[in-house]
Write a protein that holds these residues in place. Sequence first.
Motif, PDB file in Angstrom:
ATOM      1  N   ARG A 121      59.955  36.382  78.214  1.00  0.00           N
ATOM      2  CA  ARG A 121      59.005  35.471  79.175  1.00  0.00           C
ATOM      3  C   ARG A 121      58.220  34.376  78.521  1.00  0.00           C
ATOM      4  NH1 ARG A 121      57.416  36.482  83.838  1.00  0.00           N
ATOM      5  NH2 ARG A 121      58.283  38.194  84.154  1.00  0.00           N
ATOM      6  N   GLN A 122      58.148  34.535  77.116  1.00  0.00           N
ATOM      7  CA  GLN A 122      57.555  33.530  76.358  1.00  0.00           C
ATOM      8  C   GLN A 122      58.328  32.306  76.209  1.00  0.00           C
ATOM      9  OE1 GLN A 122      57.501  36.693  74.828  1.00  0.00           O
ATOM     10  NE2 GLN A 122      58.273  36.295  72.430  1.00  0.00           N
ATOM     11  N   ASP A 123      59.712  32.296  76.617  1.00  0.00           N
ATOM     12  CA  ASP A 123      60.514  31.185  76.570  1.00  0.00           C
ATOM     13  C   ASP A 123      60.617  30.545  77.778  1.00  0.00           C
ATOM     14  OD1 ASP A 123      61.533  32.458  74.000  1.00  0.00           O
ATOM     15  OD2 ASP A 123      63.276  33.409  75.274  1.00  0.00           O
ATOM     16  N   ALA A 124      60.098  30.920  78.861  1.00  0.00           N
ATOM     17  CA  ALA A 124      60.238  30.294  80.189  1.00  0.00           C
ATOM     18  C   ALA A 124      59.674  28.986  80.165  1.00  0.00           C
ATOM     19  CB  ALA A 124      59.516  31.196  81.339  1.00  0.00           C
ATOM     20  N   PRO A 125      58.597  28.558  79.596  1.00  0.00           N
ATOM     21  CA  PRO A 125      57.948  27.304  79.756  1.00  0.00           C
ATOM     22  C   PRO A 125      59.168  26.211  78.729  1.00  0.00           C
ATOM     23  CG  PRO A 125      56.260  28.994  78.946  1.00  0.00           C
ATOM     24  CD  PRO A 125      57.469  29.390  79.075  1.00  0.00           C
ATOM     25  N   GLY A 126      59.603  26.690  77.845  1.00  0.00           N
ATOM     26  CA  GLY A 126      60.601  25.842  76.943  1.00  0.00           C
ATOM     27  C   GLY A 126      61.898  25.528  78.178  1.00  0.00           C
ATOM     28  N   VAL A 127      62.396  26.911  78.494  1.00  0.00           N
ATOM     29  CA  VAL A 127      63.558  26.814  79.429  1.00  0.00           C
ATOM     30  C   VAL A 127      63.434  25.800  80.550  1.00  0.00           C
ATOM     31  CG1 VAL A 127      64.928  28.051  81.009  1.00  0.00           C
ATOM     32  CG2 VAL A 127      64.462  28.994  78.860  1.00  0.00           C
ATOM     33  N   ASP A 169      69.035  21.812  91.173  1.00  0.00           N
ATOM     34  CA  ASP A 169      69.631  22.564  90.133  1.00  0.00           C
ATOM     35  C   ASP A 169      68.100  23.172  89.239  1.00  0.00           C
ATOM     36  OD1 ASP A 169      72.308  22.055  90.174  1.00  0.00           O
ATOM     37  OD2 ASP A 169      72.137  20.062  89.058  1.00  0.00           O
ATOM     38  N   ARG A 170      67.220  22.198  89.088  1.00  0.00           N
ATOM     39  CA  ARG A 170      65.890  22.669  88.321  1.00  0.00           C
ATOM     40  C   ARG A 170      65.335  23.764  89.145  1.00  0.00           C
ATOM     41  NH1 ARG A 170      66.093  17.140  87.527  1.00  0.00           N
ATOM     42  NH2 ARG A 170      64.572  16.793  89.184  1.00  0.00           N
ATOM     43  N   GLU A 171      65.033  23.689  90.503  1.00  0.00           N
ATOM     44  CA  GLU A 171      64.555  24.744  91.113  1.00  0.00           C
ATOM     45  C   GLU A 171      65.442  25.947  91.015  1.00  0.00           C
ATOM     46  OE1 GLU A 171      64.511  23.018  95.094  1.00  0.00           O
ATOM     47  OE2 GLU A 171      62.757  21.540  94.647  1.00  0.00           O
ATOM     48  N   VAL A 172      66.738  25.962  91.053  1.00  0.00           N
ATOM     49  CA  VAL A 172      67.424  27.105  90.974  1.00  0.00           C
ATOM     50  C   VAL A 172      67.265  27.723  89.476  1.00  0.00           C
ATOM     51  CG1 VAL A 172      69.753  28.064  91.042  1.00  0.00           C
ATOM     52  CG2 VAL A 172      69.278  26.284  92.777  1.00  0.00           C
ATOM     53  N   VAL A 173      67.498  26.898  88.474  1.00  0.00           N
ATOM     54  CA  VAL A 173      67.159  27.603  87.194  1.00  0.00           C
ATOM     55  C   VAL A 173      66.082  28.196  87.322  1.00  0.00           C
ATOM     56  CG1 VAL A 173      66.597  26.869  84.899  1.00  0.00           C
ATOM     57  CG2 VAL A 173      68.537  25.738  85.898  1.00  0.00           C
ATOM     58  N   GLU A 174      64.889  27.814  87.713  1.00  0.00           N
ATOM     59  CA  GLU A 174      63.465  28.315  87.801  1.00  0.00           C
ATOM     60  C   GLU A 174      63.553  29.578  88.434  1.00  0.00           C
ATOM     61  OE1 GLU A 174      58.905  27.463  88.468  1.00  0.00           O
ATOM     62  OE2 GLU A 174      60.495  25.836  89.209  1.00  0.00           O
ATOM     63  N   GLU A 175      64.000  29.715  89.738  1.00  0.00           N
ATOM     64  CA  GLU A 175      64.045  30.863  90.640  1.00  0.00           C
ATOM     65  C   GLU A 175      65.018  31.912  89.839  1.00  0.00           C
ATOM     66  OE1 GLU A 175      66.227  32.106  94.669  1.00  0.00           O
ATOM     67  OE2 GLU A 175      65.689  29.989  94.530  1.00  0.00           O
ATOM     68  N   LEU A 176      65.960  31.648  89.397  1.00  0.00           N
ATOM     69  CA  LEU A 176      67.028  32.741  88.731  1.00  0.00           C
ATOM     70  C   LEU A 176      66.426  33.084  87.520  1.00  0.00           C
ATOM     71  CD1 LEU A 176      70.579  31.147  89.039  1.00  0.00           C
ATOM     72  CD2 LEU A 176      69.106  32.528  90.625  1.00  0.00           C
ATOM     73  N   LEU A 177      65.426  32.245  86.769  1.00  0.00           N
ATOM     74  CA  LEU A 177      64.970  32.745  85.501  1.00  0.00           C
ATOM     75  C   LEU A 177      63.954  33.821  85.779  1.00  0.00           C
ATOM     76  CD1 LEU A 177      64.351  32.357  82.506  1.00  0.00           C
ATOM     77  CD2 LEU A 177      62.874  30.589  83.149  1.00  0.00           C
ATOM     78  N   PHE A 178      63.058  33.331  86.906  1.00  0.00           N
ATOM     79  CA  PHE A 178      62.049  34.423  86.933  1.00  0.00           C
ATOM     80  C   PHE A 178      62.591  35.493  87.850  1.00  0.00           C
ATOM     81  CE2 PHE A 178      59.653  30.678  86.414  1.00  0.00           C
ATOM     82  CZ  PHE A 178      58.480  31.080  85.275  1.00  0.00           C
ATOM     83  N   ASP A 179      63.501  35.360  88.533  1.00  0.00           N
ATOM     84  CA  ASP A 179      64.308  36.825  89.063  1.00  0.00           C
ATOM     85  C   ASP A 179      64.825  37.538  87.852  1.00  0.00           C
ATOM     86  OD1 ASP A 179      63.852  36.112  91.721  1.00  0.00           O
ATOM     87  OD2 ASP A 179      66.239  35.597  91.894  1.00  0.00           O
ATOM     88  N   TYR A 180      65.494  36.894  86.919  1.00  0.00           N
ATOM     89  CA  TYR A 180      65.831  37.669  85.640  1.00  0.00           C
ATOM     90  C   TYR A 180      64.700  38.385  84.750  1.00  0.00           C
ATOM     91  CZ  TYR A 180      67.136  38.061  80.716  1.00  0.00           C
ATOM     92  OH  TYR A 180      67.309  38.433  79.482  1.00  0.00           O
ATOM     93  N   THR A 240      68.486  32.461  75.296  1.00  0.00           N
ATOM     94  CA  THR A 240      67.876  31.371  74.655  1.00  0.00           C
ATOM     95  C   THR A 240      68.068  30.845  73.198  1.00  0.00           C
ATOM     96  OG1 THR A 240      65.990  31.966  76.005  1.00  0.00           O
ATOM     97  CG2 THR A 240      65.426  30.424  74.273  1.00  0.00           C
ATOM     98  N   ALA A 241      68.296  29.671  72.910  1.00  0.00           N
ATOM     99  CA  ALA A 241      68.423  29.309  71.466  1.00  0.00           C
ATOM    100  C   ALA A 241      66.995  28.943  70.877  1.00  0.00           C
ATOM    101  CB  ALA A 241      69.355  28.086  71.302  1.00  0.00           C
ATOM    102  N   ILE A 242      66.883  29.564  69.710  1.00  0.00           N
ATOM    103  CA  ILE A 242      65.776  29.107  69.136  1.00  0.00           C
ATOM    104  C   ILE A 242      65.897  28.567  67.792  1.00  0.00           C
ATOM    105  CG2 ILE A 242      63.326  30.435  68.347  1.00  0.00           C
ATOM    106  CD1 ILE A 242      63.718  30.582  71.275  1.00  0.00           C
TER     107      ILE A 242
END
Length: 170
Positions: A9-15, A29-40, A53-55
Amino acid sequence: MTSVRKTVRQDAPGVLRLAAAEPLFSREDREVVEELLFDYLGESEPGDYRYLTAIDDGRVVGFACYGPTPLTHGTFDLYWICVSRRQRRKGYGLALLQGVIRGVRREGGRLIVLDTSARRDFAPTRAFYEAAGFTSTARVPAFYGRGDDLVMYYFPVRQSGKRRKPRAKE
């Protein structure tokens, strides 16, 4: 020090920041990245999508999204690998790709497929996958729009019982 791990979860703003800054990503694309990220992030068990995520030095410098292809046996789709423009050509994309392959292998996967654009501005993307051992297998004219063909790639995760690792660009 660079590490690749499951997205938390703490990676979400960076992603989301990386997706917003990527000029090859459309608004959709950006909207789908966000939707799928929060589903995940909302799932307690693996669903249709996996994020990595690469840190580096505590900062999100890249992400990947992939998942099992519906109605197949052991095939996975690679949806995105995105690395900060300032951090490219430092091995983060390859590290994410290797993480995807490890994840697919762990789940018994045998094949990774991905689609990308044939537009000129996607040439570095196609070169990255080709250098990593992906094979172009199909091209669909005007798939994304007039003058914007789809190029499909595949990567066999296991070959003759041997593990195949993507190679670095020479």
